[in-house]
Scaffold this motif. Structure first.
Motif, PDB file in Angstrom:
ATOM      1  N   ALA A  69       0.830  -1.201   0.000  1.00  0.00           N
ATOM      2  CA  ALA A  69       0.000   0.000   0.000  1.00  0.00           C
ATOM      3  C   ALA A  69       0.865   1.252   0.000  1.00  0.00           C
ATOM      4  CB  ALA A  69      -0.931   0.001   1.215  1.00  0.00           C
ATOM      5  N   ALA A  70       1.975   1.220   0.737  1.00  0.00           N
ATOM      6  CA  ALA A  70       2.896   2.359   0.750  1.00  0.00           C
ATOM      7  C   ALA A  70       3.561   2.528  -0.614  1.00  0.00           C
ATOM      8  CB  ALA A  70       3.954   2.158   1.833  1.00  0.00           C
ATOM      9  N   VAL A  71       3.870   1.425  -1.279  1.00  0.00           N
ATOM     10  CA  VAL A  71       4.457   1.505  -2.615  1.00  0.00           C
ATOM     11  C   VAL A  71       3.486   2.167  -3.585  1.00  0.00           C
ATOM     12  CG1 VAL A  71       5.232   0.124  -4.593  1.00  0.00           C
ATOM     13  CG2 VAL A  71       6.006  -0.448  -2.278  1.00  0.00           C
ATOM     14  N   ALA A  72       2.205   1.818  -3.502  1.00  0.00           N
ATOM     15  CA  ALA A  72       1.202   2.449  -4.371  1.00  0.00           C
ATOM     16  C   ALA A  72       1.130   3.951  -4.120  1.00  0.00           C
ATOM     17  CB  ALA A  72      -0.159   1.801  -4.152  1.00  0.00           C
ATOM     18  N   ARG A  73       1.219   4.359  -2.857  1.00  0.00           N
ATOM     19  CA  ARG A  73       1.197   5.794  -2.541  1.00  0.00           C
ATOM     20  C   ARG A  73       2.435   6.495  -3.092  1.00  0.00           C
ATOM     21  NH1 ARG A  73      -0.580   3.736   2.468  1.00  0.00           N
ATOM     22  NH2 ARG A  73       1.460   4.106   3.432  1.00  0.00           N
ATOM     23  N   LEU A  74       3.564   5.805  -3.066  1.00  0.00           N
ATOM     24  CA  LEU A  74       4.802   6.358  -3.617  1.00  0.00           C
ATOM     25  C   LEU A  74       4.633   6.657  -5.103  1.00  0.00           C
ATOM     26  CD1 LEU A  74       7.894   6.922  -3.619  1.00  0.00           C
ATOM     27  CD2 LEU A  74       8.227   4.450  -3.913  1.00  0.00           C
ATOM     28  N   PHE A  75       4.046   5.750  -5.838  1.00  0.00           N
ATOM     29  CA  PHE A  75       3.838   5.954  -7.272  1.00  0.00           C
ATOM     30  C   PHE A  75       2.787   7.029  -7.530  1.00  0.00           C
ATOM     31  CE2 PHE A  75       6.406   2.257  -7.563  1.00  0.00           C
ATOM     32  CZ  PHE A  75       6.858   2.163  -8.869  1.00  0.00           C
ATOM     33  N   ASP A  76       1.788   7.116  -6.666  1.00  0.00           N
ATOM     34  CA  ASP A  76       0.806   8.197  -6.807  1.00  0.00           C
ATOM     35  C   ASP A  76       1.479   9.556  -6.657  1.00  0.00           C
ATOM     36  OD1 ASP A  76      -1.263   6.412  -7.201  1.00  0.00           O
ATOM     37  OD2 ASP A  76      -1.944   6.453  -5.113  1.00  0.00           O
ATOM     38  N   ALA A  77       2.409   9.656  -5.720  1.00  0.00           N
ATOM     39  CA  ALA A  77       3.126  10.914  -5.514  1.00  0.00           C
ATOM     40  C   ALA A  77       3.952  11.274  -6.739  1.00  0.00           C
ATOM     41  CB  ALA A  77       4.015  10.815  -4.277  1.00  0.00           C
ATOM     42  N   ALA A  78       4.520  10.264  -7.377  1.00  0.00           N
ATOM     43  CA  ALA A  78       5.327  10.517  -8.575  1.00  0.00           C
ATOM     44  C   ALA A  78       4.482  11.105  -9.690  1.00  0.00           C
ATOM     45  CB  ALA A  78       5.983   9.219  -9.041  1.00  0.00           C
ATOM     46  N   ALA A  79       3.232  10.686  -9.775  1.00  0.00           N
ATOM     47  CA  ALA A  79       2.350  11.169 -10.837  1.00  0.00           C
ATOM     48  C   ALA A  79       2.114  12.668 -10.754  1.00  0.00           C
ATOM     49  CB  ALA A  79       1.022  10.421 -10.780  1.00  0.00           C
ATOM     50  N   SER A  80       2.284  13.242  -9.566  1.00  0.00           N
ATOM     51  CA  SER A  80       2.066  14.683  -9.412  1.00  0.00           C
ATOM     52  C   SER A  80       3.198  15.500 -10.019  1.00  0.00           C
ATOM     53  CB  SER A  80       1.921  15.033  -7.927  1.00  0.00           C
ATOM     54  OG  SER A  80       3.159  14.841  -7.246  1.00  0.00           O
ATOM     55  N   LEU A  81       4.345  14.860 -10.307  1.00  0.00           N
ATOM     56  CA  LEU A  81       5.481  15.584 -10.868  1.00  0.00           C
ATOM     57  C   LEU A  81       5.512  15.572 -12.385  1.00  0.00           C
ATOM     58  CD1 LEU A  81       8.621  14.695  -8.696  1.00  0.00           C
ATOM     59  CD2 LEU A  81       7.242  16.765  -8.654  1.00  0.00           C
ATOM     60  N   GLY A  82       4.911  14.554 -12.987  1.00  0.00           N
ATOM     61  CA  GLY A  82       4.971  14.441 -14.440  1.00  0.00           C
ATOM     62  C   GLY A  82       4.694  13.018 -14.874  1.00  0.00           C
ATOM     63  N   THR A  83       5.309  12.600 -15.964  1.00  0.00           N
ATOM     64  CA  THR A  83       5.084  11.273 -16.538  1.00  0.00           C
ATOM     65  C   THR A  83       6.166  10.310 -16.080  1.00  0.00           C
ATOM     66  OG1 THR A  83       4.092  12.246 -18.520  1.00  0.00           O
ATOM     67  CG2 THR A  83       4.859   9.972 -18.686  1.00  0.00           C
TER      68      THR A  83
END
Length: 252
Positions: A69-83
């Protein structure tokens, strides 16, 4: 004209050592960088400060890779920066001890496997879900960080750690073949003895120096030398390479 959307790389375990060196090099190569750490917020913040001071874009994100679940949140955060374009799967631990396998507590074995093996798998799973061209992603690259400890098995010191890194090599080869048709390259960098805080944390700060005589080039690697190999594998120059395990070991 609209500004181009930044290409994002996630670097797990990016608060120090090889991970921090990769994050800094990636930023210089033009990536927006997500600097992940499990607990070292100060170290991750320092890496981000180094990137932004040089004109780059970065954000620190706390996430324990052994928690899906923490890994999924990490990737969600990355989406806020770009592609999302790349993931460097670097987080790994030794259990902060050195000794024969019989002396390694069960809890330490479990934690090392949870982070070094299960955590690698969880990050790879999420990366494929986000990068794969099959559901509409743009493809990309995954780099797993292993170790040349897999060659000899680290007897008397880190057999449990070497075993976990052996799993990383196999994960890389299998996943690379599985997702090659989905626009994703998966490779592995296997550092040899490297001048990081890993050895001091385990109680042997001079370990790299003591191993110098076993290395044909006569010295341990610097983190930035490992990072250079990672960035090359991420680059277009390595565009036809997947499933490789690249040793960065001075010939050892």
């Amino acid at each position: 004209m609209a500004e181009p959307v930044p290409q994002v790389v996630i670097v797990t375990g990016g608060s120090r050592g090889i991970g921090a060196a990769v994050a800094l090099r990636a930023a210089r190569a033009g990536y927006a960088v997500v600097v992940n750490s499990s607990a070292d917020a100060a170290g991750a913040g320092s890496t981000v400060e180094g990137i932004t001071a040089d004109g780059g874009v970065a954000v620190a994100v706390q996430a324990d890779v052994s928690d899906p679940a923490a890994v999924a949140r990490l990737f969600d955060a990355a989406a806020s920066l770009g592609t999302l374009a790349a993931v460097v799967n670097n987080a790994g631990i030794t259990g902060n001890l050195i000794g024969p396998l019989t002396d390694v507590p069960a809890a330490t074995v479990r934690r090392v496997l949870d982070v070094n093996v299960a955590g690698m798998v969880y990050v790879c799973q999420e990366a494929v879900r986000r990068l794969s061209t099959e559901p509409g992603g743009r493809g990309g690259s995954i780099i797993n960080i292993s170790s040349t400890a897999t060659k000899a098995g680290s007897p008397g010191t880190w057999v449990h750690y070497a075993a976990s890194k052996g799993a990383v090599d196999v994960l890389t080869v299998g996943l690379a073949a599985e997702v090659a048709s989905q626009g994703i390259r998966v490779n592995c960098v296997a550092p040899g003895s490297t001048n990081t805080g890993l050895h001091a944390a385990a109680g042997m700060p001079d370990r790299v120096e003591r191993l110098n005589h076993t290395i044909p080039m006569g010295r341990g690697a610097e983190p930035d030398e490992v990072a250079a190999a990672v960035l090359w594998l991420l680059s277009g120059e390595a565009g036809y390479i997947t499933g490789a395990v690249l040793p960065v070991s001075g010939g050892r």
